[in-house]
Design a protein around this motif. Structure first.
Motif, mmCIF file in Angstrom:
data_model
loop_
_atom_site.group_PDB
_atom_site.id
_atom_site.type_symbol
_atom_site.label_atom_id
_atom_site.label_comp_id
_atom_site.label_asym_id
_atom_site.label_seq_id
_atom_site.Cartn_x
_atom_site.Cartn_y
_atom_site.Cartn_z
ATOM 1 N N TRP A 1 -1.768 -20.504 6.991
ATOM 2 C CA TRP A 1 -3.027 -20.456 6.224
ATOM 3 C C TRP A 1 -3.338 -19.053 5.720
ATOM 4 C CZ3 TRP A 1 -3.664 -24.999 4.676
ATOM 5 C CH2 TRP A 1 -3.448 -26.101 5.511
ATOM 6 N N GLY A 2 -2.994 -18.034 6.483
ATOM 7 C CA GLY A 2 -3.205 -16.662 6.025
ATOM 8 C C GLY A 2 -2.375 -16.374 4.778
ATOM 9 N N ALA A 3 -1.122 -16.847 4.775
ATOM 10 C CA ALA A 3 -0.260 -16.664 3.603
ATOM 11 C C ALA A 3 -0.847 -17.368 2.390
ATOM 12 C CB ALA A 3 1.144 -17.185 3.900
ATOM 13 N N LEU A 4 -1.361 -18.566 2.584
ATOM 14 C CA LEU A 4 -1.985 -19.296 1.475
ATOM 15 C C LEU A 4 -3.185 -18.522 0.923
ATOM 16 C CD1 LEU A 4 -2.215 -21.904 -0.266
ATOM 17 C CD2 LEU A 4 -3.787 -22.740 1.487
ATOM 18 N N LEU A 5 -4.038 -18.008 1.822
ATOM 19 C CA LEU A 5 -5.197 -17.219 1.379
ATOM 20 C C LEU A 5 -4.759 -16.001 0.574
ATOM 21 C CD1 LEU A 5 -7.400 -17.343 4.591
ATOM 22 C CD2 LEU A 5 -8.084 -18.176 2.327
ATOM 23 N N ILE A 6 -3.738 -15.299 1.049
ATOM 24 C CA ILE A 6 -3.256 -14.101 0.350
ATOM 25 C C ILE A 6 -2.696 -14.477 -1.023
ATOM 26 C CG2 ILE A 6 -1.495 -12.287 0.352
ATOM 27 C CD1 ILE A 6 -1.877 -12.198 3.445
ATOM 28 N N GLU A 7 -1.804 -15.438 -1.067
ATOM 29 C CA GLU A 7 -1.157 -15.806 -2.323
ATOM 30 C C GLU A 7 -2.165 -16.306 -3.354
ATOM 31 O OE1 GLU A 7 1.750 -18.522 -0.812
ATOM 32 O OE2 GLU A 7 3.129 -16.916 -0.250
ATOM 33 N N GLU A 8 -3.063 -17.171 -2.943
ATOM 34 C CA GLU A 8 -4.041 -17.733 -3.881
ATOM 35 C C GLU A 8 -5.031 -16.679 -4.358
ATOM 36 O OE1 GLU A 8 -4.197 -20.781 -5.293
ATOM 37 O OE2 GLU A 8 -2.314 -21.293 -4.316
ATOM 38 N N SER A 9 -5.460 -15.802 -3.462
ATOM 39 C CA SER A 9 -6.441 -14.793 -3.872
ATOM 40 C C SER A 9 -5.792 -13.723 -4.747
ATOM 41 C CB SER A 9 -7.130 -14.175 -2.652
ATOM 42 O OG SER A 9 -6.215 -13.499 -1.824
ATOM 43 N N LEU A 10 -4.537 -13.371 -4.490
ATOM 44 C CA LEU A 10 -3.845 -12.416 -5.359
ATOM 45 C C LEU A 10 -3.605 -13.017 -6.745
ATOM 46 C CD1 LEU A 10 -1.285 -10.746 -2.931
ATOM 47 C CD2 LEU A 10 -3.403 -9.758 -3.845
ATOM 48 N N ALA A 11 -3.321 -14.297 -6.800
ATOM 49 C CA ALA A 11 -3.172 -14.960 -8.106
ATOM 50 C C ALA A 11 -4.498 -14.914 -8.872
ATOM 51 C CB ALA A 11 -2.704 -16.404 -7.915
ATOM 52 N N PHE B 1 -12.360 -9.322 -1.235
ATOM 53 C CA PHE B 1 -11.883 -8.127 -1.933
ATOM 54 C C PHE B 1 -13.072 -7.255 -2.304
ATOM 55 C CE2 PHE B 1 -8.556 -11.196 -2.738
ATOM 56 C CZ PHE B 1 -7.392 -10.462 -2.713
ATOM 57 N N TRP B 2 -12.842 -5.952 -2.342
ATOM 58 C CA TRP B 2 -13.888 -4.983 -2.659
ATOM 59 C C TRP B 2 -13.358 -4.004 -3.701
ATOM 60 C CZ3 TRP B 2 -18.405 -5.732 0.116
ATOM 61 C CH2 TRP B 2 -18.298 -6.656 1.162
ATOM 62 N N PRO B 3 -14.213 -3.560 -4.609
ATOM 63 C CA PRO B 3 -13.770 -2.570 -5.586
ATOM 64 C C PRO B 3 -13.789 -1.175 -4.975
ATOM 65 C CG PRO B 3 -16.064 -3.095 -5.971
ATOM 66 C CD PRO B 3 -15.608 -3.974 -4.825
ATOM 67 N N VAL B 4 -12.721 -0.436 -5.196
ATOM 68 C CA VAL B 4 -12.645 0.964 -4.781
ATOM 69 C C VAL B 4 -11.984 1.760 -5.903
ATOM 70 C CG1 VAL B 4 -12.559 0.489 -2.284
ATOM 71 C CG2 VAL B 4 -10.420 0.664 -3.587
ATOM 72 N N LEU B 5 -12.039 3.061 -5.766
ATOM 73 C CA LEU B 5 -11.333 3.955 -6.669
ATOM 74 C C LEU B 5 -10.289 4.706 -5.870
ATOM 75 C CD1 LEU B 5 -14.378 5.454 -8.607
ATOM 76 C CD2 LEU B 5 -12.841 3.625 -9.369
ATOM 77 N N VAL B 6 -9.086 4.798 -6.409
ATOM 78 C CA VAL B 6 -8.024 5.602 -5.808
ATOM 79 C C VAL B 6 -7.705 6.696 -6.808
ATOM 80 C CG1 VAL B 6 -5.668 5.656 -4.927
ATOM 81 C CG2 VAL B 6 -7.088 3.629 -4.528
ATOM 82 N N GLU C 1 -9.458 2.344 -10.818
ATOM 83 C CA GLU C 1 -10.061 1.121 -10.291
ATOM 84 C C GLU C 1 -8.998 0.297 -9.551
ATOM 85 O OE1 GLU C 1 -11.389 -1.864 -13.213
ATOM 86 O OE2 GLU C 1 -13.375 -1.566 -12.326
ATOM 87 N N THR C 2 -9.330 -0.084 -8.312
ATOM 88 C CA THR C 2 -8.383 -0.758 -7.426
ATOM 89 C C THR C 2 -9.126 -1.776 -6.573
ATOM 90 O OG1 THR C 2 -7.081 1.280 -7.323
ATOM 91 C CG2 THR C 2 -6.664 -0.331 -5.601
ATOM 92 N N LEU C 3 -8.445 -2.829 -6.177
ATOM 93 C CA LEU C 3 -9.001 -3.805 -5.243
ATOM 94 C C LEU C 3 -8.615 -3.438 -3.819
ATOM 95 C CD1 LEU C 3 -8.301 -7.362 -6.721
ATOM 96 C CD2 LEU C 3 -10.526 -6.327 -6.268
ATOM 97 N N LEU C 4 -9.563 -3.520 -2.912
ATOM 98 C CA LEU C 4 -9.301 -3.374 -1.482
ATOM 99 C C LEU C 4 -9.333 -4.777 -0.880
ATOM 100 C CD1 LEU C 4 -8.986 -1.639 1.104
ATOM 101 C CD2 LEU C 4 -11.489 -1.531 1.186
ATOM 102 N N LEU C 5 -8.191 -5.242 -0.396
ATOM 103 C CA LEU C 5 -8.096 -6.567 0.205
ATOM 104 C C LEU C 5 -8.551 -6.485 1.649
ATOM 105 C CD1 LEU C 5 -5.099 -9.002 -0.049
ATOM 106 C CD2 LEU C 5 -6.310 -8.669 2.084
ATOM 107 N N GLY C 6 -9.442 -7.387 1.999
ATOM 108 C CA GLY C 6 -9.850 -7.495 3.386
ATOM 109 C C GLY C 6 -11.362 -7.522 3.541
#
Length: 163
Positions: free
Chosen positions: A88-98, A61-66, A70-75
């Motif tokens: 595994w991609g779903a697990l990465l998304i769910e765990e990192s969003l938590a 994740f990266w910090p950006v401004l919209v 202040e907003t997170l850019l996933l990826g």
């Protein structure tokens, strides 16, 4: 598989994974221009290692401004081709969003495929402008806090890293 936080010593294997999945031309994408001006958000990057200790999945994740918000850019997010389609991609998304929610972030932005990311609560953001040549149909967001995208619109710009 073992899910863990990315550590400094994981950086090179993660970059190799991203090159394997996306190719070396990935750095030309508009999202990378935003990432080049900062550091990933500390503590949110996650990796998957197989039983041999090889990195087979990763998300950052990266910090950006919209529009100044202040907003997170996933990826990027990637799973090695031999393990794609295994969840595994779903697990990465769910765990990192938590983890992002727990860290106090309110909203997340990404550029991706709406049918895939829609199952994680991401919706098209018609009033958010990524740098060109981003396809506006692929600009998606998710509120981690109710109403976090209300009134947030405008250009996406780099932000200083947030611990």
């Amino acid at each position: 598989m073992r899910l863990d936080r990315e550590r400094p010593e994981d950086s090179w294997p993660v970059e190799v994974l991203f090159d394997t999945v996306f190719g070396p031309g990935r750095h030309a994408l508009s999202s990378y221009r935003l990432r080049d001006q900062g550091e990933p958000v500390a503590g949110l990057a996650r990796i998957l290692k197989d039983d041999y200790g090889s990195v087979v999945g990763a998300v950052r994740f990266w910090p950006v401004l919209v529009g100044g918000a202040e907003t997170l850019l996933l990826g990027p997010i990637a799973v090695h081709p031999i393990h794609q389609g295994e969840g595994w991609g779903a697990l990465l998304i769910e765990e990192s969003l938590a983890a992002a929610t727990k860290a106090g972030w309110a909203r997340v932005l990404l550029v991706g495929d709406a049918p895939y990311y829609g199952r994680f609560g991401f919706l098209k953001l018609s009033e958010v402008e990524m740098p060109p040549p981003t396809n506006p149909e692929r600009v998606l967001g998710r509120a981690l806090v109710r109403g976090a995208w209300d009134g947030v619109r405008g250009a996406v710009e780099p932000a200083l890293s947030r611990a």
